[in-house]
Enzyme design. Structure first.
Site, PDB file in Angstrom:
ATOM      1  N   GLU A 108      27.241  92.307 -64.669  1.00 61.61           N
ATOM      2  CA  GLU A 108      27.584  92.248 -63.248  1.00 61.61           C
ATOM      3  C   GLU A 108      28.885  91.465 -63.072  1.00 61.61           C
ATOM      4  OE1 GLU A 108      25.449  91.473 -58.939  1.00 61.61           O
ATOM      5  OE2 GLU A 108      25.002  90.095 -60.557  1.00 61.61           O
ATOM      6  N   GLY A 168      24.957  81.093 -63.286  1.00 62.68           N
ATOM      7  CA  GLY A 168      23.732  80.315 -63.406  1.00 62.68           C
ATOM      8  C   GLY A 168      22.639  81.141 -64.037  1.00 62.68           C
ATOM      9  N   ALA A 169      22.542  82.406 -63.612  1.00 65.28           N
ATOM     10  CA  ALA A 169      21.561  83.335 -64.153  1.00 65.28           C
ATOM     11  C   ALA A 169      21.959  84.746 -63.740  1.00 65.28           C
ATOM     12  CB  ALA A 169      20.159  83.006 -63.636  1.00 65.28           C
ATOM     13  N   MET A 170      21.319  85.748 -64.363  1.00 66.61           N
ATOM     14  CA  MET A 170      21.622  87.149 -64.067  1.00 66.61           C
ATOM     15  C   MET A 170      20.338  87.953 -64.115  1.00 66.61           C
ATOM     16  SD  MET A 170      23.589  89.568 -63.292  1.00 66.61           S
ATOM     17  CE  MET A 170      23.041  91.247 -63.098  1.00 66.61           C
ATOM     18  N   ASN A 180      19.217  90.905 -64.764  1.00 69.89           N
ATOM     19  CA  ASN A 180      19.026  92.143 -65.520  1.00 69.89           C
ATOM     20  C   ASN A 180      17.560  92.563 -65.471  1.00 69.89           C
ATOM     21  OD1 ASN A 180      21.771  91.695 -66.681  1.00 69.89           O
ATOM     22  ND2 ASN A 180      20.720  90.067 -67.773  1.00 69.89           N
ATOM     23  N   GLU A 217      16.035  85.100 -59.122  1.00 73.88           N
ATOM     24  CA  GLU A 217      16.267  86.231 -60.019  1.00 73.88           C
ATOM     25  C   GLU A 217      15.087  87.205 -60.026  1.00 73.88           C
ATOM     26  OE1 GLU A 217      19.211  86.473 -60.911  1.00 73.88           O
ATOM     27  OE2 GLU A 217      19.797  84.412 -60.485  1.00 73.88           O
ATOM     28  N   HIS A 219      15.172  89.625 -57.189  1.00 67.40           N
ATOM     29  CA  HIS A 219      16.087  90.740 -57.436  1.00 67.40           C
ATOM     30  C   HIS A 219      15.419  91.893 -58.187  1.00 67.40           C
ATOM     31  CE1 HIS A 219      19.893  89.464 -55.859  1.00 67.40           C
ATOM     32  NE2 HIS A 219      20.004  88.397 -56.622  1.00 67.40           N
ATOM     33  N   GLU A 253      22.471  89.372 -52.368  1.00 71.03           N
ATOM     34  CA  GLU A 253      22.414  87.962 -52.742  1.00 71.03           C
ATOM     35  C   GLU A 253      21.911  87.077 -51.601  1.00 71.03           C
ATOM     36  OE1 GLU A 253      22.456  87.037 -55.596  1.00 71.03           O
ATOM     37  OE2 GLU A 253      23.539  88.567 -56.712  1.00 71.03           O
TER      38      GLU A 253
END
Length: 756
Positions: free
Chosen positions: A95, A231-233, A235, A268, A271, A290
């Site tokens: 991303e 910070g984080a993703m 996926n 996360e 999401h 977001e």
């Protein structure tokens, strides 16, 4: 193929295509004869010798890519084994627009597909992807590697594809809905994954019930990555995190770290539904993706940990943060048009996240029960600007949900109206003369409130006796500080109100008040009143410091631990005599191994001894950094190194920031800490950035880390001369030669915000 063509255009970056061919269904293979790379647009055009006819076919591409050091695309992450050996993991961060660095594709969120992923990896390494492993078999050409095949993914966007190869331990459980949940940690640190595992296992069923949709994948992995820019993703099925956003050491992690991990995990995992299952069509709508996750993470944490009083903290962490940025003359709407991929990183800011979350929270709150109305209130609205009263010709107007409460019942909405005109009068029934009236109950409405002197005076008893709820006490003082910084009201008027907070017990209120006093202190460092504001800080924080003491008391909870660290750090930094003496004593015992500092006290103690220490103190701190096994402890030390005051030591810290001892993503925190530590530190950090611009730019490739570095380094300046210098530097990308080689757009918005 929808219409006849002899070209195929797709996204591709830092990839060399060796061969490409198209095989029409039921027909012969057609080999591409040309590859034209449009590097600036990150595209490649495949040319074919004959026309590709409409119909279904298969595109085959043999290519070579780069396992890069840019922390984006498919990259390598450096880590150290328990025996001290430096090794690398291979990880992904796609991303917003970096899947194209791992494989040629149509790299847009709306162009979804299923993915069948196979990885050929060393047989002694862990291999992970979005889906579960279907099989692992020996690779024919090399006995030391295996081919790992993963199940087919659901239809999904390219930016959510992920794969990781490295050495990891894990802890595992199943949610009550039967989803396999794992947290992957560095080898030997599985114990540090248990807290995040507990949060994730509670969170999945919560979201399933909230969205009324089951989690659609058979597993969810959360993994700590050593070198990680964000910070984080989120996926899908394989969520990647910085170590400090996932790992909690039961003995050495502080309360604020636990809270941070809980929020990031909640964000996360939200999401996985909102973003992954249902996705914005284009990056223009990032704010909804977001902003929603940034709002619902608090809903989730409040469900899992009601003792955190997390919604009060939302006002400090997101609501007021967004208002400050939104008040700048160059603010932007939450929805931003995005064209070129280089523009995407710019919108990952507090407007998209925090203002987006605040607006969603406001709308969520507005859909409530209507209540009775009744004293005459004269209301007017105008645009708030951090630079001062709005002077434009056509002042914009909004439809603003207004709530009003009184001291009769501070938690009850006495009046709720929609203000849809520049001015209006409303009547409040049955309000006695001695009762206070407060607008924006719960600090939910996304606006600031300026009271008349009489209304403000009447609110002071509600602050002193705590009858005004914590979130309203927080919002009131935050509005006052912002109005003062904009030159709309007197700073003296604000400081008088601060004296009413003498009995304040709430951590989040103190946290926001501390931040606002810190900004004021930074501004006054350019004047003759700096010492006076330090004395004021000591006067304000001394009573709560004496009540809390240094050591936890029976019955204390999470927020008490956070408050103690905040208050002692503030008093220590301001030079409060008894706090400084006790910090030095405890630091000495900690270093000598007599009494290890609790995790919650380390940051304030480290900050205090460094601020009032010498070169020996800095050397000891750097030694502690080198010896630290936990990344959380290393980051904790890195963030406070800039507190040192000596010009020589400041330079030593800046040099350390670019050393191998500091992970690339954490260099920003060290330099930012120097910039925020003192007036001299700001100047030294800015010069250091200019002197090392090419190295820093090449390291971060114009992404959001370089934007963050600029923001942290220049936001404390308060003179026109420096604003002009920042502007010139921005226009020239700090170095004309670098500008020619590395044209970028990403830092522009941050530069403008910082100049304002």
């Amino acid at each position: 193929v929808r219409q006849a063509t002899n070209q195929i255009v797709m996204n591709c970056a830092d990839i060399d295509i060796i061969t490409a061919s198209y095989v029409p269904e039921g027909d012969e293979e057609i080999h591409a004869t040309g590859f034209n790379y449009q590097n600036e647009d990150e595209k490649v055009t495949l040319s074919f010798p004959s026309t590709l006819q409409p119909g279904t076919g298969t595109l085959k591409i043999d290519f070579v890519g780069e396992l890069n050091d840019k922390m984006k695309g498919f990259y390598r992450s450096k880590y150290t084994t328990p025996s001290g050996e430096v090794r690398y993991a291979a990880v992904t961060q796609f991303e917003a627009t970096d899947a194209r660095r791992a494989f040629p594709c149509w790299d847009e969120p709306a162009i979804k597909a299923t993915f069948d992923i196979s990885l050929v990896v060393p047989k002694d390494r862990v291999a992970l992807s979005n889906m579960v492993c279907m099989c692992s078999k020996p690779y024919p050409d090399d006995e030391n590697v295996v081919e790992v095949k993963f199940a087919r993914t659901p239809v999904m966007s390219t930016y959510l594809v992920a794969f990781v190869v490295g050495e990891y331990d894990f802890v595992e459980t199943r949610s009550k809905d039967g989803v396999c949940v794992r947290v992957y940690t560095p080898v030997g640190k599985a114990e540090q994954g248990k807290f995040a595992l507990e949060v994730a296992a509670k969170t999945l069923p919560f979201y399933k019930d909230y969205f009324n949709v089951p989690y659609p994948l058979p597993k969810i992995d959360l993994i700590a990555i050593a070198d990680f820019a964000a910070g984080a993703m989120e996926n899908w099925g394989l969520v990647t995190y910085r170590e400090t956003a996932l790992l909690i050491d039961p003995k050495n992690s502080c309360s604020s770290s636990r809270q941070w991990v809980a929020l990031v995990v909640g964000h996360e995992l939200a999401h996985q539904w909102f973003g992954n299952l249902v996705t914005m069509e284009w990056w223009t709508h990032l704010w909804l993706n977001e902003g929603f996750a940034s709002w619902i993470e608090y809903l989730c944490v409040d469900h899992c940990f009601p003792e955190y009083d997390i919604w009060t903290q939302f006002v400090s962490a997101d609501y007021t943060r967004a208002q400050e940025l939104d008040a700048l003359d160059n603010s932007h709407p939450i929805e931003v048009s995005v064209g070129h991929p280089s523009e995407v990183d710019e919108i990952f800011d507090a407007i998209s996240y925090s203002k987006g979350a605040s607006v969603i929270r406001m709308l969520h709150d507005y859909i409530g029960d209507k209540v009775e109305d009744d004293r005459l209130l004269k209301l007017s609205q105008r645009k708030f600007c951090a630079s001062g009263p709005y002077v434009g010709e056509d002042c914009p107007q909004w439809m603003v949900p207004i709530t009003v409460s009184t001291s009769e019942d501070p938690n009850y909405v006495k009046l709720k109206i929609l203000m849809d005109k520049p001015e209006m009068n409303v009547v409040l029934k049955n309000v006695k003369p001695d009762q206070w009236v407060k607008l924006n109950l719960g600090t939910v409405g996304f606006y600031r409130t300026q009271y008349s002197a009489a209304m403000l005076e009447s609110l002071l008893p509600g602050i002193r006796d705590l009858s005004l709820p914590p979130v309203d006490r927080l919002g009131l003082q935050n509005d006052l500080f912002s109005l003062a910084r904009a030159g709309i009201i007197s700073t003296v008027e604000v400081l008088k109100v601060m004296e009413a907070f003498v009995n304040e017990p709430n951590y989040t209120v103190w946290s926001d008040l501390s931040c606002n006093l810190g900004i004021l202190s930074t501004l006054l460092s350019h004047t003759d009143f700096y010492e006076e504001i330090q004395e004021f800080v000591k006067d304000v924080f001394s009573p709560i410091g004496e009540r809390l003491g240094w050591d936890p008391k029976p019955g204390e909870g999470h927020l008490d631990a956070l408050l103690r660290g905040l208050v002692l750090g503030k008093l220590g930094k301001a030079g409060h005599k008894t706090t400084l003496e006790e910090a030095r004593r405890r630091f000495k015992d900690h270093v000598e191994g007599k009494q290890v500092l609790s995790a919650d006290l380390r940051s304030p103690v480290y900050l205090t001894v460094l601020k009032h220490g010498d070169g020996t103190t800095l050397d000891v701190m750097l030694k502690l950094h080198k010896q630290a096994d936990m990344q959380e402890e290393k980051n904790r030390i890195e963030r406070v190194l800039g507190a040192t005051l000596s010009p020589e030591l400041i330079q030593k810290v800046l040099t350390f920031a670019l050393s191998e001892e500091v992970r690339p993503q954490d260099t920003v925190s060290v330099i930012g800490g120097v910039a925020g530590g003192s007036k001299h530190g700001r100047k030294a950090a800015w010069k250091f950035i200019k002197d090392n611009w090419e190295e820093l730019y090449n390291r971060y490739q114009g992404g959001f880390l370089i934007s963050r570095l600029i923001k942290l380094s220049v936001e404390g300046f308060a003179v026109d001369k420096m604003a002009g210098e920042v502007k010139v530097c921005q226009d020239q990308t700090c170095n004309p030669d670098v500008m020619l080689r590395h044209k970028t757009k990403s830092p522009e918005m941050t530069g403008e915000q910082s100049i304002r």
